[in-house]
Write a protein that holds these residues in place. Structure first.
Motif, PDB file in Angstrom:
ATOM      1  N   ALA A 253      36.754 -22.737 -38.135  1.00 30.51           N
ATOM      2  CA  ALA A 253      38.129 -22.359 -37.772  1.00 30.51           C
ATOM      3  C   ALA A 253      39.081 -22.497 -38.957  1.00 30.51           C
ATOM      4  O   ALA A 253      40.211 -22.964 -38.817  1.00 30.51           O
ATOM      5  CB  ALA A 253      38.615 -23.213 -36.607  1.00 30.51           C
ATOM      6  N   ILE A 254      38.632 -22.065 -40.131  1.00 29.83           N
ATOM      7  CA  ILE A 254      39.501 -22.072 -41.300  1.00 29.83           C
ATOM      8  C   ILE A 254      40.541 -20.969 -41.126  1.00 29.83           C
ATOM      9  O   ILE A 254      40.182 -19.809 -40.911  1.00 29.83           O
ATOM     10  CB  ILE A 254      38.705 -21.848 -42.600  1.00 29.83           C
ATOM     11  CG1 ILE A 254      37.546 -22.853 -42.697  1.00 29.83           C
ATOM     12  CG2 ILE A 254      39.623 -21.973 -43.813  1.00 29.83           C
ATOM     13  CD1 ILE A 254      37.978 -24.291 -42.699  1.00 29.83           C
ATOM     14  N   PRO A 255      41.824 -21.263 -41.175  1.00 24.25           N
ATOM     15  CA  PRO A 255      42.845 -20.249 -40.904  1.00 24.25           C
ATOM     16  C   PRO A 255      42.950 -19.198 -42.010  1.00 24.25           C
ATOM     17  O   PRO A 255      42.586 -19.449 -43.170  1.00 24.25           O
ATOM     18  CB  PRO A 255      44.132 -21.068 -40.803  1.00 24.25           C
ATOM     19  CG  PRO A 255      43.877 -22.281 -41.608  1.00 24.25           C
ATOM     20  CD  PRO A 255      42.421 -22.592 -41.441  1.00 24.25           C
ATOM     21  N   ASP A 256      43.460 -18.037 -41.622  1.00 27.38           N
ATOM     22  CA  ASP A 256      43.699 -16.954 -42.583  1.00 27.38           C
ATOM     23  C   ASP A 256      45.041 -17.124 -43.286  1.00 27.38           C
ATOM     24  O   ASP A 256      45.244 -16.591 -44.375  1.00 27.38           O
ATOM     25  CB  ASP A 256      43.665 -15.597 -41.875  1.00 27.38           C
ATOM     26  CG  ASP A 256      42.291 -15.286 -41.295  1.00 27.38           C
ATOM     27  OD1 ASP A 256      41.293 -15.504 -42.011  1.00 27.38           O
ATOM     28  OD2 ASP A 256      42.214 -14.855 -40.131  1.00 27.38           O
ATOM     29  N   TRP A 257      45.954 -17.843 -42.649  1.00 27.65           N
ATOM     30  CA  TRP A 257      47.251 -18.077 -43.272  1.00 27.65           C
ATOM     31  C   TRP A 257      47.833 -19.383 -42.779  1.00 27.65           C
ATOM     32  O   TRP A 257      47.494 -19.875 -41.697  1.00 27.65           O
ATOM     33  CB  TRP A 257      48.224 -16.917 -42.987  1.00 27.65           C
ATOM     34  CG  TRP A 257      48.483 -16.663 -41.528  1.00 27.65           C
ATOM     35  CD1 TRP A 257      47.839 -15.776 -40.722  1.00 27.65           C
ATOM     36  CD2 TRP A 257      49.452 -17.318 -40.701  1.00 27.65           C
ATOM     37  NE1 TRP A 257      48.343 -15.821 -39.443  1.00 27.65           N
ATOM     38  CE2 TRP A 257      49.342 -16.749 -39.398  1.00 27.65           C
ATOM     39  CE3 TRP A 257      50.412 -18.300 -40.912  1.00 27.65           C
ATOM     40  CZ2 TRP A 257      50.145 -17.162 -38.332  1.00 27.65           C
ATOM     41  CZ3 TRP A 257      51.217 -18.716 -39.853  1.00 27.65           C
ATOM     42  CH2 TRP A 257      51.079 -18.133 -38.578  1.00 27.65           C
ATOM     43  N   CYS A 258      48.710 -19.959 -43.601  1.00 29.70           N
ATOM     44  CA  CYS A 258      49.394 -21.206 -43.264  1.00 29.70           C
ATOM     45  C   CYS A 258      50.842 -21.120 -43.724  1.00 29.70           C
ATOM     46  O   CYS A 258      51.165 -20.405 -44.677  1.00 29.70           O
ATOM     47  CB  CYS A 258      48.735 -22.410 -43.948  1.00 29.70           C
ATOM     48  SG  CYS A 258      47.053 -22.784 -43.418  1.00 29.70           S
ATOM     49  N   GLU A 259      51.698 -21.863 -43.039  1.00 28.62           N
ATOM     50  CA  GLU A 259      53.095 -21.973 -43.423  1.00 28.62           C
ATOM     51  C   GLU A 259      53.535 -23.427 -43.345  1.00 28.62           C
ATOM     52  O   GLU A 259      53.133 -24.155 -42.443  1.00 28.62           O
ATOM     53  CB  GLU A 259      53.996 -21.166 -42.477  1.00 28.62           C
ATOM     54  CG  GLU A 259      53.822 -19.677 -42.553  1.00 28.62           C
ATOM     55  CD  GLU A 259      54.672 -18.960 -41.525  1.00 28.62           C
ATOM     56  OE1 GLU A 259      54.862 -17.733 -41.678  1.00 28.62           O
ATOM     57  OE2 GLU A 259      55.152 -19.619 -40.571  1.00 28.62           O
ATOM     58  N   GLU A 260      54.363 -23.804 -44.295  1.00 25.26           N
ATOM     59  CA  GLU A 260      55.013 -25.109 -44.242  1.00 25.26           C
ATOM     60  C   GLU A 260      56.403 -24.933 -43.648  1.00 25.26           C
ATOM     61  O   GLU A 260      57.161 -24.062 -44.070  1.00 25.26           O
ATOM     62  CB  GLU A 260      55.128 -25.694 -45.642  1.00 25.26           C
ATOM     63  CG  GLU A 260      55.898 -27.017 -45.694  1.00 25.26           C
ATOM     64  CD  GLU A 260      56.297 -27.385 -47.103  1.00 25.26           C
ATOM     65  OE1 GLU A 260      55.596 -28.207 -47.705  1.00 25.26           O
ATOM     66  OE2 GLU A 260      57.316 -26.852 -47.592  1.00 25.26           O
ATOM     67  N   HIS A 261      56.722 -25.740 -42.646  1.00 19.92           N
ATOM     68  CA  HIS A 261      58.051 -25.734 -42.045  1.00 19.92           C
ATOM     69  C   HIS A 261      58.717 -27.072 -42.329  1.00 19.92           C
ATOM     70  O   HIS A 261      58.141 -28.134 -42.058  1.00 19.92           O
ATOM     71  CB  HIS A 261      57.974 -25.527 -40.534  1.00 19.92           C
ATOM     72  CG  HIS A 261      57.576 -24.144 -40.130  1.00 19.92           C
ATOM     73  ND1 HIS A 261      57.994 -23.557 -38.944  1.00 19.92           N
ATOM     74  CD2 HIS A 261      56.805 -23.209 -40.757  1.00 19.92           C
ATOM     75  CE1 HIS A 261      57.483 -22.341 -38.852  1.00 19.92           C
ATOM     76  NE2 HIS A 261      56.751 -22.108 -39.938  1.00 19.92           N
ATOM     77  N   VAL A 262      59.917 -27.021 -42.874  1.00 17.84           N
ATOM     78  CA  VAL A 262      60.732 -28.223 -43.067  1.00 17.84           C
ATOM     79  C   VAL A 262      61.986 -28.046 -42.228  1.00 17.84           C
ATOM     80  O   VAL A 262      62.789 -27.137 -42.471  1.00 17.84           O
ATOM     81  CB  VAL A 262      61.099 -28.443 -44.544  1.00 17.84           C
ATOM     82  CG1 VAL A 262      62.038 -29.647 -44.677  1.00 17.84           C
ATOM     83  CG2 VAL A 262      59.849 -28.649 -45.385  1.00 17.84           C
ATOM     84  N   GLU A 263      62.139 -28.886 -41.213  1.00 18.16           N
ATOM     85  CA  GLU A 263      63.278 -28.785 -40.311  1.00 18.16           C
ATOM     86  C   GLU A 263      64.136 -30.029 -40.433  1.00 18.16           C
ATOM     87  O   GLU A 263      63.638 -31.152 -40.387  1.00 18.16           O
ATOM     88  CB  GLU A 263      62.805 -28.623 -38.874  1.00 18.16           C
ATOM     89  CG  GLU A 263      63.924 -28.344 -37.893  1.00 18.16           C
ATOM     90  CD  GLU A 263      63.421 -27.843 -36.545  1.00 18.16           C
ATOM     91  OE1 GLU A 263      64.275 -27.539 -35.687  1.00 18.16           O
ATOM     92  OE2 GLU A 263      62.189 -27.768 -36.372  1.00 18.16           O
ATOM     93  N   THR A 264      65.439 -29.817 -40.608  1.00 15.99           N
ATOM     94  CA  THR A 264      66.400 -30.895 -40.711  1.00 15.99           C
ATOM     95  C   THR A 264      67.560 -30.596 -39.763  1.00 15.99           C
ATOM     96  O   THR A 264      67.610 -29.504 -39.178  1.00 15.99           O
ATOM     97  CB  THR A 264      66.943 -31.030 -42.149  1.00 15.99           C
ATOM     98  OG1 THR A 264      67.764 -29.886 -42.447  1.00 15.99           O
ATOM     99  CG2 THR A 264      65.806 -31.119 -43.164  1.00 15.99           C
TER     100      THR A 264
END
Length: 307
Positions: A253-264
């Protein structure tokens, strides 16, 4: 004669002698120590380090105690070898704001209700100095379990328990199984009626009086009927010295894409990441918070991009 001042002076001498001996035994210079601390996000001046070594001053306040923890590691000392010599201090120093980490008023109200139901005051008077959150992803690409290790600190008075919550904004979920691994026990559980907030009251093995710290560890198991979840992260209400979010994927289950989210409290920043080169992705921030750091992933093209 002021007995309290004499005791404090003796304590400062003990600390200075131990620090000086550890520096000489390594052996390293103060300038080397300052550079290493700076690389770890702890900006301590040469003058301050010199004062500590001579006994003219001693570390007080959260930032200085955080630097002292790194000094113990850099000098190859046991955890607490230096800080335990400063037991009489009752200062935490400047803490920065204590804020709900994300900008969602209704969710904060649900969190406040959870705190009250667990018998905890809001906002929490503890803070996380260092937190490592590790999540395992199953073969279906969804979260399966997580484990979190944290150095927690009392900032005001004495605390005996800390609430830990699982929050899923906008998604109704069954209660995951939160369990104490080390450092305490689960004294109470609560699930908010909207299903977005679940939590426990983690009763510490030993009460903490500011600015004492303790190491705690807890785990989360997600039940089979848990909604499809392809994101994981951690939120802090006060500035943490270090926050690490490590996501480990099943080999199928290696993903095709990833995103980092920084929420403040000011908003959200989304940063696309390259696909994993191995079977895991880690995000790390120093001097982070209040806010949330999370990883989102998927399979096939991103939903917001064409074909």
């Amino acid at each position: 004669m002021n007995i309290e001042d004499d005791a404090r002076r003796a304590e400062s001498d003990d600390f200075a002698n131990a620090l000086r001996d550890a520096i000489n035994a390594k052996p390293v210079t103060l300038s080397w120590l300052q550079r290493q601390l700076k690389a770890r996000g702890n900006r301590v001046s040469m003058a301050t380090l010199s004062y500590w070594r001579s006994g003219a001053r001693r570390p007080e306040g959260v930032q200085s105690l955080a630097a002292l923890s790194d000094i113990e590691e850099l000098l190859g000392l046991d955890v607490g070898a230096l800080s335990r010599l400063l037991r009489s201090t009752n200062r935490t120093g400047p803490l920065g704001p204590n804020q709900f980490p994300i900008e969602e008023e209704e969710l904060e109200l649900a969190v406040i209700e959870a705190f009250r139901a667990l018998g905890a005051s809001y906002p929490d008077t503890s803070r996380e100095l260092t937190t490592h959150s590790v999540t395992d992803v199953g073969a279906d690409g969804n979260i399966a379990s997580s484990i979190t290790r944290s150095i927690v600190q009392s900032t005001v008075g004495t605390i005996t328990a800390i609430p830990f919550l699982e929050i899923n904004p906008g998604v109704r979920t069954p209660a995951p199984e939160l369990a104490a691994v080390s450092g305490g026990r689960i004294a109470a559980r609560y699930s908010h009626p909207d299903g977005e907030v679940h939590g426990v009251l983690f009763e510490l093995d030993v009460p903490l009086t500011a600015p004492e710290t303790a190491m705690v560890e807890w785990s989360v198991e997600y039940p089979p009927d848990y909604p499809q979840t392809r994101d994981t992260g951690h939120a802090v209400a006060q500035k943490a010295r270090e926050l690490l979010v490590w996501t480990r994927f099943h080999p199928d289950a290696i993903p095709d894409w990833c995103e980092e989210h920084v929420e403040t409290p000011e908003g959200v920043t989304v940063t696309p990441l390259p696909p994993p080169r191995g079977t895991s992705v880690h995000l790390v921030r120093r001097a982070f918070g209040p806010g949330a750091l999370s990883l989102h992933w998927g399979y096939g093209p991103r939903e917001d991009q064409p074909g």
